[in-house]
Design a protein around this motif. Sequence first.
Motif, PDB file in Angstrom:
ATOM      1  N   SER A  21     -13.810   8.473  10.703  1.00  0.00           N
ATOM      2  CA  SER A  21     -14.970   7.698  10.096  1.00  0.00           C
ATOM      3  C   SER A  21     -14.772   5.903   9.813  1.00  0.00           C
ATOM      4  N   TRP A  22     -15.165   5.316   8.987  1.00  0.00           N
ATOM      5  CA  TRP A  22     -14.750   4.586   8.454  1.00  0.00           C
ATOM      6  C   TRP A  22     -13.883   4.505   7.161  1.00  0.00           C
ATOM      7  N   ALA A  23     -15.122   5.496   6.610  1.00  0.00           N
ATOM      8  CA  ALA A  23     -15.279   5.625   5.623  1.00  0.00           C
ATOM      9  C   ALA A  23     -13.310   6.842   5.074  1.00  0.00           C
ATOM     10  N   ASN A  24     -13.860   7.446   5.934  1.00  0.00           N
ATOM     11  CA  ASN A  24     -12.093   8.421   5.682  1.00  0.00           C
ATOM     12  C   ASN A  24     -10.978   6.828   5.990  1.00  0.00           C
ATOM     13  N   ALA A  25     -11.308   5.435   5.973  1.00  0.00           N
ATOM     14  CA  ALA A  25     -10.129   4.557   6.345  1.00  0.00           C
ATOM     15  C   ALA A  25     -10.381   3.340   5.156  1.00  0.00           C
ATOM     16  N   GLY A  26     -11.133   4.393   3.977  1.00  0.00           N
ATOM     17  CA  GLY A  26     -11.589   3.829   2.430  1.00  0.00           C
ATOM     18  C   GLY A  26     -12.783   2.377   2.563  1.00  0.00           C
ATOM     19  N   GLY A  27     -13.423   2.645   3.696  1.00  0.00           N
ATOM     20  CA  GLY A  27     -14.430   2.213   3.521  1.00  0.00           C
ATOM     21  C   GLY A  27     -14.340   0.416   3.671  1.00  0.00           C
ATOM     22  N   PRO A  28     -13.680  -0.225   4.866  1.00  0.00           N
ATOM     23  CA  PRO A  28     -12.889  -1.445   4.526  1.00  0.00           C
ATOM     24  C   PRO A  28     -14.866  -1.984   5.025  1.00  0.00           C
ATOM     25  N   SER A  29     -14.507  -3.614   4.557  1.00  0.00           N
ATOM     26  CA  SER A  29     -15.830  -4.137   5.076  1.00  0.00           C
ATOM     27  C   SER A  29     -14.969  -5.502   5.768  1.00  0.00           C
ATOM     28  N   PHE A  30     -14.079  -5.463   6.061  1.00  0.00           N
ATOM     29  CA  PHE A  30     -13.049  -6.201   6.612  1.00  0.00           C
ATOM     30  C   PHE A  30     -11.312  -6.369   7.012  1.00  0.00           C
ATOM     31  N   LEU A  31     -11.278  -6.572   8.419  1.00  0.00           N
ATOM     32  CA  LEU A  31      -9.070  -6.573   8.996  1.00  0.00           C
ATOM     33  C   LEU A  31      -9.013  -8.060   8.891  1.00  0.00           C
ATOM     34  N   ALA A  32      -8.247  -8.063   8.530  1.00  0.00           N
ATOM     35  CA  ALA A  32      -7.281  -9.816   8.852  1.00  0.00           C
ATOM     36  C   ALA A  32      -5.539  -9.067   8.875  1.00  0.00           C
ATOM     37  N   ALA A  33      -5.003  -9.164  10.194  1.00  0.00           N
ATOM     38  CA  ALA A  33      -3.705 -10.136   9.809  1.00  0.00           C
ATOM     39  C   ALA A  33      -2.986 -10.616   9.336  1.00  0.00           C
ATOM     40  N   ALA A  34      -1.604 -10.173   8.895  1.00  0.00           N
ATOM     41  CA  ALA A  34      -0.782 -10.880   8.308  1.00  0.00           C
ATOM     42  C   ALA A  34       0.259 -10.759   8.166  1.00  0.00           C
ATOM     43  N   LYS A  35       1.265 -11.677   7.361  1.00  0.00           N
ATOM     44  CA  LYS A  35       2.499 -11.974   7.076  1.00  0.00           C
ATOM     45  C   LYS A  35       2.972 -11.322   5.977  1.00  0.00           C
ATOM     46  N   THR A  36       4.023 -10.574   6.531  1.00  0.00           N
ATOM     47  CA  THR A  36       4.656 -10.233   4.630  1.00  0.00           C
ATOM     48  C   THR A  36       5.692 -11.915   4.434  1.00  0.00           C
ATOM     49  N   LEU A  37       6.462 -11.619   3.106  1.00  0.00           N
ATOM     50  CA  LEU A  37       7.295 -12.707   3.162  1.00  0.00           C
ATOM     51  C   LEU A  37       8.270 -11.954   3.427  1.00  0.00           C
ATOM     52  N   ALA A  38       8.379 -10.855   3.697  1.00  0.00           N
ATOM     53  CA  ALA A  38       9.713  -9.811   4.305  1.00  0.00           C
ATOM     54  C   ALA A  38      10.134 -10.687   5.383  1.00  0.00           C
ATOM     55  N   GLY A  39       8.888 -11.507   6.000  1.00  0.00           N
ATOM     56  CA  GLY A  39       8.998 -11.661   7.902  1.00  0.00           C
ATOM     57  C   GLY A  39       8.562 -10.416   8.643  1.00  0.00           C
ATOM     58  N   ASP A  40       7.727  -9.237   7.834  1.00  0.00           N
ATOM     59  CA  ASP A  40       6.905  -7.969   8.886  1.00  0.00           C
ATOM     60  C   ASP A  40       5.689  -8.310   9.219  1.00  0.00           C
ATOM     61  N   TYR A  41       5.277  -7.975  10.290  1.00  0.00           N
ATOM     62  CA  TYR A  41       3.712  -7.912  10.239  1.00  0.00           C
ATOM     63  C   TYR A  41       2.391  -6.739   9.954  1.00  0.00           C
ATOM     64  N   VAL A  42       1.365  -7.189   9.325  1.00  0.00           N
ATOM     65  CA  VAL A  42       0.454  -6.210   9.488  1.00  0.00           C
ATOM     66  C   VAL A  42      -0.699  -6.247   9.534  1.00  0.00           C
ATOM     67  N   LEU A  43      -1.693  -5.019   9.677  1.00  0.00           N
ATOM     68  CA  LEU A  43      -2.993  -5.468   9.868  1.00  0.00           C
ATOM     69  C   LEU A  43      -3.399  -5.044   8.349  1.00  0.00           C
ATOM     70  N   CYS A  44      -3.988  -5.114   8.116  1.00  0.00           N
ATOM     71  CA  CYS A  44      -4.964  -4.762   6.599  1.00  0.00           C
ATOM     72  C   CYS A  44      -6.684  -4.705   6.938  1.00  0.00           C
ATOM     73  N   GLY A  45      -6.719  -3.537   6.010  1.00  0.00           N
ATOM     74  CA  GLY A  45      -8.267  -3.877   5.538  1.00  0.00           C
ATOM     75  C   GLY A  45      -8.334  -4.011   4.431  1.00  0.00           C
ATOM     76  N   LEU A  46      -9.615  -4.424   4.344  1.00  0.00           N
ATOM     77  CA  LEU A  46     -10.097  -5.440   3.109  1.00  0.00           C
ATOM     78  C   LEU A  46     -11.450  -4.927   2.419  1.00  0.00           C
ATOM     79  N   SER A  47     -11.686  -4.557   0.724  1.00  0.00           N
ATOM     80  CA  SER A  47     -13.299  -4.344   0.579  1.00  0.00           C
ATOM     81  C   SER A  47     -14.295  -5.672   0.653  1.00  0.00           C
ATOM     82  N   GLY A  48     -14.955  -5.037  -0.020  1.00  0.00           N
ATOM     83  CA  GLY A  48     -15.998  -5.834   0.149  1.00  0.00           C
ATOM     84  C   GLY A  48     -16.028  -7.636  -0.765  1.00  0.00           C
ATOM     85  N   ALA A  49     -14.948  -6.845  -1.712  1.00  0.00           N
ATOM     86  CA  ALA A  49     -14.607  -7.440  -2.815  1.00  0.00           C
ATOM     87  C   ALA A  49     -12.776  -8.422  -2.653  1.00  0.00           C
ATOM     88  N   GLY A  50     -12.598  -8.388  -1.148  1.00  0.00           N
ATOM     89  CA  GLY A  50     -11.310  -8.424  -1.195  1.00  0.00           C
ATOM     90  C   GLY A  50     -10.099  -7.699  -1.527  1.00  0.00           C
TER      91      GLY A  50
END
Length: 355
Positions: A21-50
Amino acid sequence: MTSRRLFLAGLVSAGLTPTTSWANAGGPSFLAAAKTLAGDYVLCGLSGAGQIVFQIPLPARGHAAAAHPYRAEAVAFARRPGRFALILNCATGNVSAELTSPKGRHFYGHGAFGADGRYLYTSENDFETAQGVIGVWDSAQDYKRIGEFASGGVGPHDIKLLPSGNLVVANGGIETHPESGRAKLNIATMEPNLTYLTLSGERLEQVGMGADLHKNSIRHLAISGNGLVAFGMQWQGDKGQVVPLIGTHQRGQDAEILDLGDGIYDRMNGYVGSIAISADGSQVAATSPRGSVVVSADLVRRDVIKVTPQADVCGVVFGGGGMVVTTGMGQVIGGWLGGQESYPDLHWDNHLVGL
């Protein structure tokens, strides 16, 4: 309780019982893609507090993500005209499956699960016929593609599941072809629309923008608890012309364009990057990275609540604590743009997806 037991029994019979379940993944409230400063790409889970609760590598730039309704699975889509989508186990970080669009198709960066999570629906371009299609993938068969149906227009971008269990598609109206890169090939004749479809592809309703706004491409959608659809548009006409960029629609009624005045829309520079609607359908929020502004409005009074300058803002969603936005400078800002978390090593991409 009885209906829940029947629902779970149906999942068991379909072989769809939850494993992680999503609880096993840290209980995220949001998903967002991002680019790192090194130029790599990631998908992040964010809590309700960001706060980041997981971070998973991607092979290339992501756009939006589709979240499975109960398993800790996310579909990370490539940016248009990408041909890949990854099924990610957000608890382990592993890639469970990889989707490749069929020959003659590419993804538009968005997708939606049906209510029981078995089937995934993806917005795609049949670029040889210049028509939109919705691909259907079966999660019970390792996301095997089992079919497709017409989206109801050209250039389907966002796709959302309605509370009724049907789909709504933002057919942006813009013809593209991979051989032309991201060039727009039919601006003079484009006809954007909202199309409502059953999960088998039957067209239920379609709403266009009319002659005056036929160059206003419908791009992104948000759905309230009662099925009110908010849509954000991107103007493809003369750059000096100021047009409304936010609208709403309820099944069986005419589309309503939100008249916030030229002064507000002028600040958005012809471009809505993301849109959100509150669960009760009383408020809408839209971001413009080109205008560096967030606009929130009251849908009952049909007027502006707040206009907030925010550099490189794009992702937006309503969470339990109100509106949350993300920026290309690594900020996650919530509480009506009060509190925030900052990640200087990340550049958030276009969308923030609520779970």
